[in-house]
Motif scaffolding. Structure first.
Motif, PDB file in Angstrom:
ATOM      1  N   GLU A 178     -14.279   2.874   1.246  1.00 34.85           N
ATOM      2  CA  GLU A 178     -15.293   1.852   0.995  1.00 34.85           C
ATOM      3  C   GLU A 178     -15.433   0.965   2.228  1.00 34.85           C
ATOM      4  O   GLU A 178     -14.478   0.794   3.000  1.00 34.85           O
ATOM      5  N   THR A 179     -16.605   0.371   2.412  1.00 37.71           N
ATOM      6  CA  THR A 179     -16.833  -0.621   3.468  1.00 37.71           C
ATOM      7  C   THR A 179     -17.650  -1.765   2.897  1.00 37.71           C
ATOM      8  O   THR A 179     -18.545  -1.546   2.081  1.00 37.71           O
ATOM      9  N   ALA A 180     -17.332  -2.970   3.348  1.00 35.56           N
ATOM     10  CA  ALA A 180     -18.097  -4.150   2.920  1.00 35.56           C
ATOM     11  C   ALA A 180     -17.682  -5.345   3.760  1.00 35.56           C
ATOM     12  O   ALA A 180     -16.480  -5.600   3.949  1.00 35.56           O
ATOM     13  N   ASP A 181     -18.658  -6.050   4.281  1.00 36.47           N
ATOM     14  CA  ASP A 181     -18.427  -7.315   4.979  1.00 36.47           C
ATOM     15  C   ASP A 181     -17.386  -7.194   6.085  1.00 36.47           C
ATOM     16  O   ASP A 181     -16.493  -8.034   6.221  1.00 36.47           O
ATOM     17  N   GLY A 182     -17.502  -6.160   6.894  1.00 32.68           N
ATOM     18  CA  GLY A 182     -16.595  -6.007   8.030  1.00 32.68           C
ATOM     19  C   GLY A 182     -15.215  -5.515   7.661  1.00 32.68           C
ATOM     20  O   GLY A 182     -14.306  -5.540   8.499  1.00 32.68           O
ATOM     21  N   GLU A 183     -15.046  -5.044   6.435  1.00 33.75           N
ATOM     22  CA  GLU A 183     -13.758  -4.525   5.993  1.00 33.75           C
ATOM     23  C   GLU A 183     -13.938  -3.082   5.517  1.00 33.75           C
ATOM     24  O   GLU A 183     -15.037  -2.665   5.151  1.00 33.75           O
ATOM     25  N   PHE A 184     -12.838  -2.318   5.530  1.00 31.77           N
ATOM     26  CA  PHE A 184     -12.884  -0.969   4.984  1.00 31.77           C
ATOM     27  C   PHE A 184     -11.578  -0.665   4.263  1.00 31.77           C
ATOM     28  O   PHE A 184     -10.544  -1.274   4.523  1.00 31.77           O
ATOM     29  N   THR A 185     -11.664   0.273   3.332  1.00 29.30           N
ATOM     30  CA  THR A 185     -10.517   0.680   2.536  1.00 29.30           C
ATOM     31  C   THR A 185     -10.225   2.145   2.791  1.00 29.30           C
ATOM     32  O   THR A 185     -11.143   2.956   2.928  1.00 29.30           O
ATOM     33  N   ALA A 186      -8.934   2.481   2.859  1.00 28.05           N
ATOM     34  CA  ALA A 186      -8.524   3.864   3.077  1.00 28.05           C
ATOM     35  C   ALA A 186      -7.299   4.155   2.232  1.00 28.05           C
ATOM     36  O   ALA A 186      -6.452   3.274   2.006  1.00 28.05           O
ATOM     37  N   ASP A 187      -7.206   5.386   1.744  1.00 29.99           N
ATOM     38  CA  ASP A 187      -6.037   5.838   0.992  1.00 29.99           C
ATOM     39  C   ASP A 187      -5.070   6.539   1.935  1.00 29.99           C
ATOM     40  O   ASP A 187      -5.485   7.304   2.818  1.00 29.99           O
ATOM     41  N   VAL A 188      -3.777   6.312   1.725  1.00 26.38           N
ATOM     42  CA  VAL A 188      -2.731   6.917   2.553  1.00 26.38           C
ATOM     43  C   VAL A 188      -1.780   7.676   1.641  1.00 26.38           C
ATOM     44  O   VAL A 188      -1.158   7.086   0.751  1.00 26.38           O
ATOM     45  N   ILE A 189      -1.669   8.998   1.848  1.00 24.15           N
ATOM     46  CA  ILE A 189      -0.813   9.805   0.988  1.00 24.15           C
ATOM     47  C   ILE A 189       0.656   9.615   1.355  1.00 24.15           C
ATOM     48  O   ILE A 189       0.986   9.090   2.422  1.00 24.15           O
ATOM     49  N   GLY A 190       1.529  10.052   0.450  1.00 25.30           N
ATOM     50  CA  GLY A 190       2.962   9.866   0.642  1.00 25.30           C
ATOM     51  C   GLY A 190       3.489  10.498   1.911  1.00 25.30           C
ATOM     52  O   GLY A 190       4.355   9.922   2.601  1.00 25.30           O
ATOM     53  N   GLU A 191       3.015  11.692   2.256  1.00 22.64           N
ATOM     54  CA  GLU A 191       3.455  12.374   3.475  1.00 22.64           C
ATOM     55  C   GLU A 191       3.173  11.530   4.706  1.00 22.64           C
ATOM     56  O   GLU A 191       4.002  11.409   5.613  1.00 22.64           O
ATOM     57  N   THR A 192       1.995  10.913   4.747  1.00 27.43           N
ATOM     58  CA  THR A 192       1.646  10.062   5.877  1.00 27.43           C
ATOM     59  C   THR A 192       2.505   8.816   5.908  1.00 27.43           C
ATOM     60  O   THR A 192       2.933   8.367   6.976  1.00 27.43           O
ATOM     61  N   LEU A 193       2.783   8.233   4.760  1.00 28.28           N
ATOM     62  CA  LEU A 193       3.632   7.045   4.697  1.00 28.28           C
ATOM     63  C   LEU A 193       5.040   7.347   5.200  1.00 28.28           C
ATOM     64  O   LEU A 193       5.674   6.518   5.842  1.00 28.28           O
ATOM     65  N   GLU A 194       5.527   8.553   4.910  1.00 23.29           N
ATOM     66  CA  GLU A 194       6.878   8.927   5.331  1.00 23.29           C
ATOM     67  C   GLU A 194       6.933   9.289   6.813  1.00 23.29           C
ATOM     68  O   GLU A 194       7.913   8.985   7.495  1.00 23.29           O
ATOM     69  N   ARG A 195       5.893   9.940   7.309  1.00 18.28           N
ATOM     70  CA  ARG A 195       5.902  10.426   8.686  1.00 18.28           C
ATOM     71  C   ARG A 195       5.499   9.362   9.700  1.00 18.28           C
ATOM     72  O   ARG A 195       5.812   9.487  10.881  1.00 18.28           O
ATOM     73  N   SER A 196       4.800   8.331   9.252  1.00 18.56           N
ATOM     74  CA  SER A 196       4.302   7.299  10.158  1.00 18.56           C
ATOM     75  C   SER A 196       4.866   5.934   9.785  1.00 18.56           C
ATOM     76  O   SER A 196       5.650   5.804   8.856  1.00 18.56           O
ATOM     77  N   CYS A 197       4.422   4.918  10.538  1.00 19.43           N
ATOM     78  CA  CYS A 197       4.856   3.536  10.284  1.00 19.43           C
ATOM     79  C   CYS A 197       3.898   2.790   9.360  1.00 19.43           C
ATOM     80  O   CYS A 197       4.076   1.585   9.147  1.00 19.43           O
ATOM     81  N   LEU A 198       2.896   3.467   8.805  1.00 18.39           N
ATOM     82  CA  LEU A 198       1.921   2.765   7.975  1.00 18.39           C
ATOM     83  C   LEU A 198       2.552   2.206   6.703  1.00 18.39           C
ATOM     84  O   LEU A 198       2.038   1.247   6.123  1.00 18.39           O
ATOM     85  N   GLY A 199       3.645   2.799   6.261  1.00 23.58           N
ATOM     86  CA  GLY A 199       4.301   2.293   5.059  1.00 23.58           C
ATOM     87  C   GLY A 199       4.867   0.906   5.219  1.00 23.58           C
ATOM     88  O   GLY A 199       5.147   0.231   4.228  1.00 23.58           O
ATOM     89  N   ALA A 200       5.024   0.454   6.453  1.00 22.39           N
ATOM     90  CA  ALA A 200       5.581  -0.879   6.712  1.00 22.39           C
ATOM     91  C   ALA A 200       4.502  -1.952   6.817  1.00 22.39           C
ATOM     92  O   ALA A 200       4.817  -3.142   6.952  1.00 22.39           O
TER      93      ALA A 200
END
Length: 221
Positions: free
Chosen positions: A52-74
């Motif tokens: 989604e996008t609105a007013d200069g913001e956006f939303t994204a879903d992050v799957i468990g594999e990505t959370l484990e492999r990257s620093c996005l979970g923090a």
């Protein structure tokens, strides 16, 4: 495909924990301009799909594999993040070819006032890093100054320090790493003999992929 040239320092607005995943809302007026549902934006080097996008913001879903492999979970509300839109076909390649598929995480071990930064890298990724080669750190395309078996160093110019999160990262902080994809392709070809016969399904072809113990781990998106 990205270039590793950060366009905007964004900010995490909210993080919603989901079963085995997370939904992140981020503020980035520049990168959300003209962006539609289903398109991609790199967040700290991770290619995410815009929900989604609105007013200069956006939303994204992050799957468990990505959370484990990257620093996005923090990431938490208020966290600053490096943002980049995909490279337009025919555009300038100012950094290097970046897929937004993080190979793993490293840890900053040392930094100097002059902008030199040392990063500890997992041994299984170190073989892809060469002196004067390219590496992506939290979505930033950088040139390797020194390459060791368990570490590498880079030098950050003032612009990078001011325009990316690397300006505030300190020793002990984790970072997302993406090595040069060309190095992984070369290794893959060499492990199968590197000859033209592999493309025709001969010895070392796709039928032997499951027996290849040298291939790198799959990356995440």
């Amino acid at each position: 495909m990205f270039t590793g040239i950060v366009e905007e320092l964004g900010e995490v607005v909210a993080v919603e924990e989901l079963p085995g995943a997370a939904r992140i809302r981020l503020r980035g007026p520049l990168v959300t301009e003209g962006v539609r549902h289903g398109e991609s934006i790199a967040v700290n080097g991770v290619c995410l799909t815009v929900v989604e996008t609105a007013d200069g913001e956006f939303t994204a879903d992050v799957i468990g594999e990505t959370l484990e492999r990257s620093c996005l979970g923090a990431l938490r509300a208020g966290s600053r993040v490096n943002l980049e839109r995909p490279m337009a076909l025919g555009g300038r390649l100012d950094g290097h070819l970046v897929q937004g598929h993080v190979d793993g995480t490293g840890t900053i071990t040392e930094r100097t006032e002059q902008g030199d930064v040392a990063v500890r890298i997992p041994p299984e990724l170190a073989r892809y890093v060469v002196e004067k080669g390219s590496i992506t750190v939290d979505g930033v395309s950088l040139t390797v100054v020194e390459a060791g078996d368990e570490h590498f160093t880079v030098s950050l110019i003032p612009t990078t320090l001011e325009a990316t999160t690397l300006g505030v990262k300190q020793a002990g902080d984790p970072v997302n790493l993406e090595v040069d994809v060309l190095a992984k392709y070369v290794e893959r070809l060499m492990s199968h003999g590197g000859g033209a016969h592999t493309a025709r399904g001969g010895a070392g072809g796709a039928g032997e992929a499951g027996q290849d113990a040298t291939r790198p781990r799959e990356t995440v998106r």
